[in-house]
Design an enzyme around this catalytic site. Structure first.
Site: not given
Length: 273
Positions: A11, A94, A97, A99-100, A127
């Site tokens: 992201k 940042g 990672g 959250s994805s 996120d």
């Protein structure tokens, strides 16, 4: 279906404006978010008990316990699964990672069990909702307001100097919390208009992050020096930075040069959309 695999893209916050802070301490954000064609891979299989295995070139240091966001996502979904997380993205970088990865776990479980997640993804982190979208979006509030958008692919180079940055520390170092929001997104004009608009926006966390980790400034200077670099900026709370290029060839050449000059950095060319 007993097993499914989902890509967990990096992201990238092309902008990140901190516009306020609620009484409960949560910061209010206004951000234009895109996702890269590089990322982690999450494989989920039905199992009697939940487990998590970490593999991949960035596996070192990633916790494989119930505190990991993938595990927490599975617990919140309410079904036991065996999760394999193949890490390709650096930690605390940042670029969302964790959250994805959590969003990918939820998507995999939704496919496995043919049902939507029975809870609001915001409970896992700010996120996670935008990572459930996993393509260009306007994100506001505490991450709970997400408007999906269409973005022509942007050619980029991502660089992380392999240092971790504490998001809470960066927010604490932010001198003010009531900064102006983004201005309206331009309609038409192609890549030059995108770069022009982005140059008028900000990442309010960039300056405090550089104060805490000066190497971020070094990364930005190295990106700015690359031939064809149209704009560089830090993503999220750092330390990953990005640079945009008009062509994929320029981005790939820039990534190759940086990787040669700084073999200790994580460097990759990618497309953002």
């Amino acid at each position: 279906m007993a097993t499914t695999k989902v890509f967990a893209p990096a992201k990238i916050n092309l902008t990140l404006h901190v516009t306020g802070q609620r009484e409960d301490g949560y910061h209010l954000l206004d951000s234009y978010v895109v996702f890269a064609d590089v990322g982690d891979r999450v494989t989920v299989a039905k199992a009697e008990d939940t487990s998590l295995t970490i593999t991949g070139p960035m596996a070192e240091g990633v916790p494989a316990d119930p505190g990991n966001l993938c595990w927490r996502a599975a617990d919140a979904f309410g079904q036991p699964v065996a999760i394999t997380l193949e890490k390709h993205l650096p930690m605390a970088a940042g670029i969302g990672g964790g959250s994805s990865d959590a969003a990918a776990t939820l998507k995999a479980m939704e496919k496995l069990y043919n049902q939507p997640a029975p809870f609001d993804p915001i409970t896992l982190g700010a996120d996670v909702p935008v990572c459930m979208v996993a393509h260009a979006a306007h994100m506001q509030g505490i991450g709970d307001w997400v408007l999906p958008l269409y973005q022509e692919p942007l050619n980029a180079v991502l660089v992380n100097p392999r240092i971790a940055v504490s998001t809470p520390e960066v927010f604490r170092a932010l001198p003010r919390k009531d900064n102006p929001p983004m201005t309206p997104w331009p309609e038409g004009g192609g890549f030059p208009a995108v770069v022009r608009w982005l140059s008028e926006q900000r990442n309010d966390l960039q300056a405090p992050a550089i104060a805490l980790q000066p190497v971020i400034g070094t990364v930005l200077s190295a990106l700015d020096a690359l031939q064809g670099c149209a704009l560089s900026r830090m993503s999220g709370s750092g330390a990953t930075c990005f640079a945009l290029f008009a062509t994929a060839q320029d981005a790939q050449a820039g990534a190759a040069r940086l990787a040669a000059d700084h073999p200790d950095w994580w460097v990759t060319a990618c497309a953002l959309k």
